[in-house]
Design an enzyme around this catalytic site. Sequence first.
Site, short mmCIF file in Angstrom:
data_model
loop_
_atom_site.label_atom_id
_atom_site.label_comp_id
_atom_site.label_asym_id
_atom_site.label_seq_id
_atom_site.Cartn_x
_atom_site.Cartn_y
_atom_site.Cartn_z
N SER B 145 0.92 -1.15 0.04
CA SER B 145 0.24 0.01 -0.14
C SER B 145 0.80 1.19 -0.02
O SER B 145 1.58 1.34 -0.91
CB SER B 145 -1.00 -0.21 1.08
OG SER B 145 -1.95 1.04 1.08
N ARG B 215 -11.87 5.34 10.71
CA ARG B 215 -11.36 4.09 10.45
C ARG B 215 -12.45 3.03 10.12
O ARG B 215 -11.97 2.24 9.31
CB ARG B 215 -10.86 3.74 12.03
CG ARG B 215 -10.10 2.62 11.93
CD ARG B 215 -8.86 2.42 11.09
NE ARG B 215 -8.24 1.14 11.27
CZ ARG B 215 -6.85 1.15 10.61
NH1 ARG B 215 -6.65 1.92 9.50
NH2 ARG B 215 -6.05 0.00 11.17
N ASP B 309 -8.45 -7.21 -4.19
CA ASP B 309 -8.17 -5.63 -3.69
C ASP B 309 -8.84 -4.78 -4.50
O ASP B 309 -8.30 -4.60 -5.67
CB ASP B 309 -6.46 -5.41 -3.60
CG ASP B 309 -6.31 -4.23 -3.11
OD1 ASP B 309 -6.96 -3.22 -2.98
OD2 ASP B 309 -4.93 -3.90 -3.01
N HIS B 342 -7.64 -5.36 -0.04
CA HIS B 342 -6.22 -4.65 0.04
C HIS B 342 -5.45 -5.19 1.18
O HIS B 342 -4.21 -5.17 0.96
CB HIS B 342 -6.66 -3.03 0.34
CG HIS B 342 -5.76 -2.11 0.35
ND1 HIS B 342 -4.82 -2.23 -0.87
CD2 HIS B 342 -5.25 -1.50 1.13
CE1 HIS B 342 -3.84 -1.45 -0.50
NE2 HIS B 342 -4.11 -0.84 0.68
N ASP B 343 -6.12 -5.50 2.26
CA ASP B 343 -5.21 -6.11 3.36
C ASP B 343 -4.41 -7.22 3.05
O ASP B 343 -3.54 -7.75 3.80
CB ASP B 343 -5.98 -6.18 4.69
CG ASP B 343 -6.27 -5.13 5.47
OD1 ASP B 343 -5.44 -3.92 5.10
OD2 ASP B 343 -6.99 -5.05 6.60
#
Lengths: 197, 362
Positions: B145, B215, B309, B342-343
Amino acid sequence: MAKKLTKIITAWVPKDSKVIDFGCGDGSLLKELMKTKKILGYGVEINNKKIEECIAKGVPVIKQDIDKGLHEFESSNFDVSIMARSIQCLKDPSLALNRMLKLSKRCVVTLPNLGYWKCRINLASGKMPVTPELPSSWYETENIHLCTIEDFESLCKKERIKIKDKVFLDSRGKQSTLVSMSPNLLATEGVYLLEKE
Amino acid sequence: MKTRTELMSFPDGIDLESGDRLDTFELMVESYGELNESKTNAVLVCHAFSGNHFAAGKNNDNEKGWWDQLIGPDKAIDTNKFYVICCNNLGGCSGSTGPKSIDSKTSKAYGSNFPQVSVSDWVNSQKMLMDKLNISSWEMVLGGSLGGMQALQWSIAYPNKIKKAGIFAAAAKSSTQNIAMNEVARESIRKDQNFHEGDYIEQGVIPKNGIKTARMLGHITYLSEKHMDSRFGRKFQDDDSKVDQDVDFEVENYLQYKGEKFSEVFDANTYILMTKAMDGYDAAGKFNGLENALEGVTAELLIIGFYSDWLYPPQRGKEIQIAAMNNNIKSSYVVLEGEHGHDSFLFHNDQYSQIISKFIQS
């Protein structure tokens, strides 16, 4: 067979050239060309395990389904593109051939020959050919566009693709006068160096 | 695994891309493994937006570092072989100089006065760290990222200081959608009544609600739809374990819990600063296109994307690889399944770890 193929292809690849190998497998051919011809090579492969092997060898590799297109590579100015034993697996081999010749002046293609006499015997006895070169059954094979040496050469003619050089191999991976006299019947594999007319 | 954590001072300060200057700054640095005598086994790991220097091993609270699945003895980034360094980025809130720090000129927290930092600034500060450690070349710089953007920037800014770069779940620039998502997050912070234009420390308050909402939104973008579906589905939260009586579904409870926890430790100004840095990064920026930007790169590149992602989809990585290939740079591009959206770059799976490990050792 692989060793012999590598030897033939090596002779056709100029020193210090930029090469792309579609369906590069574990990257052995590119690794050899990097060593002997100091090429800058890129492999294109779909199988993750094979990609891992390329990376372990220090061979740059791109994960891509060749069927989804080769046009992305056109801006990269390759000298040679290679497609060893993969063209018969593609959905549109004719398009792929033309694309390869668009992204590089020289193009090396190898393919299994369905005209080989053992294949013909299989067919004559009413069965799809299963030979050491084409070991999979019809329902398992990835080879969806098999052709004979003659078929391939007429496609080249139709597409105005020039065959600069060609080598035919027998079932032991050897060249011989006999095989080159009647490749369509006796060769198991055709190896071609192509250029656009 | 030999681990060292150290706060390092840079009394010469740094000139920032924005034109501002920090007359002095500190970086919180953590390292794993041992630097060999010839100093040829150093690897720099760059953290993503909300990460910090604590990349591997366990802390006193028994929590694991953000990339512990990949860094350690016999892991993908093998600390038996490599000396791995990670620092909290400048402007962070985990020990390095940032908006929470005291500005020596005013003896107050920087707050809203902390200058905007950029990916380039981080790379420049990491270069100063490298010089301080007398390391002349990184064996590899890698990250996911925003960390991947730093690895890319390293290969552009200091080509003779880096042999390999690992750019995972990243892009050469943020997309319009990325910027849009980040702006919603920032807006929720700014509109928290405790934000006080960024000077909340002075007021003795924290814009906790804003950070929490930011968040929660961010978290959704880090996961894939499939992952959320299989993990939570439409299951209801048990009454006994609800964080709030308004919560119905498990996924709500999860986001509430994660958001709350994050808001207790993360700084609001850092949130804004880091997302601004991410949005502002464009590797091609000063150049005429990405291809020109990569012209001087000599490092070998490994670019990895993940199908699941949707925040930084694999295609963005491919653009970097194609531009690299057009420049005759040795570069590989791999796409992996990755379950976590994405993680995914954070988690070990056999193929991911094998590819990194083979690349770094090839």
